[in-house]
Design a protein around this motif. Sequence first.
Motif, PDB file in Angstrom:
ATOM      1  N   ARG A 187     -16.614 -12.641  12.228  1.00 26.67           N
ATOM      2  CA  ARG A 187     -16.298 -11.472  10.384  1.00 26.67           C
ATOM      3  C   ARG A 187     -14.918 -10.764  11.305  1.00 26.67           C
ATOM      4  NH1 ARG A 187     -22.025 -11.424   9.998  1.00 26.67           N
ATOM      5  NH2 ARG A 187     -22.157  -8.772  10.469  1.00 26.67           N
ATOM      6  N   ARG A 188     -14.874 -10.335  12.591  1.00 27.89           N
ATOM      7  CA  ARG A 188     -14.375  -8.901  12.465  1.00 27.89           C
ATOM      8  C   ARG A 188     -12.486  -9.583  12.156  1.00 27.89           C
ATOM      9  NH1 ARG A 188     -15.878  -9.126  17.853  1.00 27.89           N
ATOM     10  NH2 ARG A 188     -16.745  -7.135  17.581  1.00 27.89           N
ATOM     11  N   VAL A 189     -12.818 -10.872  12.595  1.00 27.33           N
ATOM     12  CA  VAL A 189     -10.926 -11.986  12.474  1.00 27.33           C
ATOM     13  C   VAL A 189     -10.927 -11.821  10.931  1.00 27.33           C
ATOM     14  CG1 VAL A 189      -9.432 -13.441  12.449  1.00 27.33           C
ATOM     15  CG2 VAL A 189     -11.141 -12.348  14.909  1.00 27.33           C
ATOM     16  N   GLU A 190     -11.436 -12.235  10.594  1.00 24.18           N
ATOM     17  CA  GLU A 190     -11.980 -12.355   8.430  1.00 24.18           C
ATOM     18  C   GLU A 190     -11.560 -10.862   8.361  1.00 24.18           C
ATOM     19  OE1 GLU A 190     -10.851 -13.709   5.402  1.00 24.18           O
ATOM     20  OE2 GLU A 190     -11.395 -14.380   7.148  1.00 24.18           O
ATOM     21  N   ASP A 191     -11.919  -9.709   8.818  1.00 31.45           N
ATOM     22  CA  ASP A 191     -12.108  -8.277   8.158  1.00 31.45           C
ATOM     23  C   ASP A 191     -10.644  -7.863   8.467  1.00 31.45           C
ATOM     24  OD1 ASP A 191     -14.960  -8.393   7.877  1.00 31.45           O
ATOM     25  OD2 ASP A 191     -15.718  -7.836   9.209  1.00 31.45           O
ATOM     26  N   GLU A 192     -10.228  -8.082   9.867  1.00 34.76           N
ATOM     27  CA  GLU A 192      -8.890  -7.357  10.205  1.00 34.76           C
ATOM     28  C   GLU A 192      -7.837  -8.085   9.149  1.00 34.76           C
ATOM     29  OE1 GLU A 192      -8.449  -8.365  14.098  1.00 34.76           O
ATOM     30  OE2 GLU A 192      -9.658  -6.843  14.891  1.00 34.76           O
ATOM     31  N   ARG A 193      -8.019  -9.038   8.643  1.00 32.52           N
ATOM     32  CA  ARG A 193      -6.619 -10.270   8.223  1.00 32.52           C
ATOM     33  C   ARG A 193      -7.266  -8.999   6.956  1.00 32.52           C
ATOM     34  NH1 ARG A 193      -8.933 -14.985   9.600  1.00 32.52           N
ATOM     35  NH2 ARG A 193      -7.983 -15.847  11.342  1.00 32.52           N
ATOM     36  N   ARG A 194      -8.766  -9.127   5.857  1.00 35.52           N
ATOM     37  CA  ARG A 194      -8.510  -8.097   4.868  1.00 35.52           C
ATOM     38  C   ARG A 194      -8.207  -6.693   5.095  1.00 35.52           C
ATOM     39  NH1 ARG A 194     -12.982  -9.028   4.558  1.00 35.52           N
ATOM     40  NH2 ARG A 194     -14.726  -6.623   4.873  1.00 35.52           N
ATOM     41  N   ARG A 195      -8.658  -6.031   6.239  1.00 41.11           N
ATOM     42  CA  ARG A 195      -8.027  -4.675   5.939  1.00 41.11           C
ATOM     43  C   ARG A 195      -6.526  -4.403   5.807  1.00 41.11           C
ATOM     44  NH1 ARG A 195     -12.601  -3.728   9.452  1.00 41.11           N
ATOM     45  NH2 ARG A 195     -11.502  -4.260  11.700  1.00 41.11           N
ATOM     46  N   ALA A 196      -5.806  -5.282   6.643  1.00 40.78           N
ATOM     47  CA  ALA A 196      -4.585  -5.602   6.705  1.00 40.78           C
ATOM     48  C   ALA A 196      -3.700  -5.650   5.236  1.00 40.78           C
ATOM     49  CB  ALA A 196      -3.800  -6.663   8.110  1.00 40.78           C
ATOM     50  N   ALA A 197      -3.818  -6.899   4.522  1.00 41.24           N
ATOM     51  CA  ALA A 197      -3.930  -6.764   3.482  1.00 41.24           C
ATOM     52  C   ALA A 197      -3.917  -5.331   2.039  1.00 41.24           C
ATOM     53  CB  ALA A 197      -4.640  -7.847   2.788  1.00 41.24           C
ATOM     54  N   GLU A 198      -5.248  -5.029   2.186  1.00 39.54           N
ATOM     55  CA  GLU A 198      -5.774  -4.026   1.901  1.00 39.54           C
ATOM     56  C   GLU A 198      -5.348  -2.475   2.035  1.00 39.54           C
ATOM     57  OE1 GLU A 198     -10.405  -3.201   2.762  1.00 39.54           O
ATOM     58  OE2 GLU A 198     -10.518  -5.366   1.097  1.00 39.54           O
ATOM     59  N   ALA A 199      -4.891  -2.374   3.361  1.00 36.41           N
ATOM     60  CA  ALA A 199      -4.384  -1.086   3.966  1.00 36.41           C
ATOM     61  C   ALA A 199      -2.622  -1.437   2.997  1.00 36.41           C
ATOM     62  CB  ALA A 199      -3.913  -1.161   5.383  1.00 36.41           C
ATOM     63  N   GLU A 200      -2.082  -2.453   3.193  1.00 47.57           N
ATOM     64  CA  GLU A 200      -0.324  -2.768   2.673  1.00 47.57           C
ATOM     65  C   GLU A 200      -0.138  -2.040   0.830  1.00 47.57           C
ATOM     66  OE1 GLU A 200       3.565  -3.029   2.590  1.00 47.57           O
ATOM     67  OE2 GLU A 200       1.901  -3.075   4.104  1.00 47.57           O
ATOM     68  N   ALA A 201      -2.046  -2.841   0.204  1.00 49.56           N
ATOM     69  CA  ALA A 201      -2.384  -2.854  -0.701  1.00 49.56           C
ATOM     70  C   ALA A 201      -2.001  -1.112  -1.350  1.00 49.56           C
ATOM     71  CB  ALA A 201      -3.271  -3.655  -1.182  1.00 49.56           C
ATOM     72  N   GLU A 202      -3.032  -0.702  -0.576  1.00 46.51           N
ATOM     73  CA  GLU A 202      -3.112   0.618  -1.250  1.00 46.51           C
ATOM     74  C   GLU A 202      -2.123   1.469  -0.701  1.00 46.51           C
ATOM     75  OE1 GLU A 202      -5.507   4.440  -1.424  1.00 46.51           O
ATOM     76  OE2 GLU A 202      -5.712   2.066  -1.635  1.00 46.51           O
ATOM     77  N   ARG A 203      -1.536   1.393   0.917  1.00 40.25           N
ATOM     78  CA  ARG A 203      -0.238   2.017   0.851  1.00 40.25           C
ATOM     79  C   ARG A 203       1.085   2.437  -0.429  1.00 40.25           C
ATOM     80  NH1 ARG A 203       5.138   1.496   2.398  1.00 40.25           N
ATOM     81  NH2 ARG A 203       4.264  -1.584   2.253  1.00 40.25           N
ATOM     82  N   LEU A 204       1.268   0.614  -0.945  1.00 35.83           N
ATOM     83  CA  LEU A 204       1.737   0.411  -2.168  1.00 35.83           C
ATOM     84  C   LEU A 204       1.274   1.291  -3.239  1.00 35.83           C
ATOM     85  CD1 LEU A 204       2.788  -3.131  -1.416  1.00 35.83           C
ATOM     86  CD2 LEU A 204       4.429  -1.035  -0.847  1.00 35.83           C
ATOM     87  N   ARG A 205       0.165   1.008  -3.229  1.00 38.05           N
ATOM     88  CA  ARG A 205      -0.547   1.768  -4.396  1.00 38.05           C
ATOM     89  C   ARG A 205       0.019   3.730  -4.473  1.00 38.05           C
ATOM     90  NH1 ARG A 205      -4.361   5.360  -5.959  1.00 38.05           N
ATOM     91  NH2 ARG A 205      -5.281   5.212  -3.812  1.00 38.05           N
ATOM     92  N   LEU A 206      -0.367   3.677  -2.716  1.00 39.81           N
ATOM     93  CA  LEU A 206      -0.092   5.331  -3.071  1.00 39.81           C
ATOM     94  C   LEU A 206       1.588   5.608  -2.744  1.00 39.81           C
ATOM     95  CD1 LEU A 206      -2.426   6.051   0.070  1.00 39.81           C
ATOM     96  CD2 LEU A 206      -2.322   7.104  -2.280  1.00 39.81           C
ATOM     97  N   ALA A 207       1.855   4.699  -2.005  1.00 38.84           N
ATOM     98  CA  ALA A 207       3.751   5.343  -2.689  1.00 38.84           C
ATOM     99  C   ALA A 207       4.152   5.440  -4.350  1.00 38.84           C
ATOM    100  CB  ALA A 207       4.704   4.233  -1.872  1.00 38.84           C
ATOM    101  N   ARG A 208       3.720   4.120  -5.205  1.00 34.91           N
ATOM    102  CA  ARG A 208       3.764   4.629  -6.819  1.00 34.91           C
ATOM    103  C   ARG A 208       2.823   5.564  -7.166  1.00 34.91           C
ATOM    104  NH1 ARG A 208       2.395  -0.773  -5.744  1.00 34.91           N
ATOM    105  NH2 ARG A 208       0.136  -0.740  -7.167  1.00 34.91           N
ATOM    106  N   GLU A 209       1.990   6.091  -6.944  1.00 38.61           N
ATOM    107  CA  GLU A 209       1.301   7.068  -7.422  1.00 38.61           C
ATOM    108  C   GLU A 209       1.911   8.208  -6.843  1.00 38.61           C
ATOM    109  OE1 GLU A 209      -2.487   7.609  -6.430  1.00 38.61           O
ATOM    110  OE2 GLU A 209      -3.208   5.720  -7.873  1.00 38.61           O
ATOM    111  N   GLN A 210       2.470   8.701  -5.693  1.00 37.99           N
ATOM    112  CA  GLN A 210       3.773   9.543  -5.415  1.00 37.99           C
ATOM    113  C   GLN A 210       5.012   9.645  -5.940  1.00 37.99           C
ATOM    114  OE1 GLN A 210       3.708   9.300  -1.247  1.00 37.99           O
ATOM    115  NE2 GLN A 210       1.541   9.739  -0.859  1.00 37.99           N
TER     116      GLN A 210
END
Length: 310
Positions: A187-210
């Motif tokens: 699961r760690r390998v899968e979670d790392e992939r998912r967290r990376a994708a979620e972090a990128e999506a969150e960064r883009l969302r925050l940038a848009r919101e800001q």
Amino acid sequence: MNTRRIPQSGPSPARESLRALGLAMLVHVAAVGLLWLGSLGWKAPEPVRPTPSFTLVDAAPFVEQRADERRAEQQAEQARQLLEQRQAEEARRQRELEERQRQQRERSEAEAERQRLLEQQRQAQLAREREAEEARRQREQAEALERQRREAEAERLRELEDLRRQREEAQQRREEEERRLAELAERRVEDERRRAAEAEAERLRLAREQAQAAERRATLFEEYIATIQEQVTRNWRRPPTTEPGLRCAVRVLQIPGGEIIDQSIVSPCNADELTRRSILSAVERTENLAYRGYEEVFQREIEFVFRYDG
């Protein structure tokens, strides 16, 4: 032993009788003595043969004396009888008192004996109760020891069972941990992939919101400044010397709520002195700048450009 005394309230009848008897006897003795003394010088007269003569003697004093003697004797006898009666009464009362005292002593002794027997019975009862209490205490101690022994044995068995169960649980935990670690690695390998994708999506969302918030704040601040400019312009009274194309920067110091506490003209400003004073007067007449709805962009010190284009 207390004997009740007869109260003395004057000469008793017995004493009076004795006194009367003594006086009577004294009178009698005196009369006999007088008669005796008179007989000492008495001589027998010569017999006279003439006509016999008689001498009358008054016997009343002797009769009265004898009566007095008999009365004295009777009074003395009455006094003696009364004394004997009182002595007998006193003796009777003394015997009654002694009898009552004897009965009281007997009752006291009987009561003391009864109390002694009761005390013996109470002590015997207490001894029996102490023996029963001691037997009960020993029985309870024996029962407590037996109960402790059984509890200790049960505790030992429980501890053995706990140790066995703990060993089994430890073995199960080890096996489970090994399976869990294998699953975690996957699961760690899968979670790392998912967290990376979620972090990128969150960064883009925050940038848009800001960006949107900055744009919204900029727009709201522009609206805030425009509203203040409009407020001051409404309160401005244009001097005749003011020319179109007026541009003059105004600095305002305010507190939350929009109340103005200071205002001044700053550079750049192409207005003459009269126009400058009219602009400051317009700010003073405004008193409270716009605040409600602009709390997010509120600033204690702001600058805006006052304009006039004719």
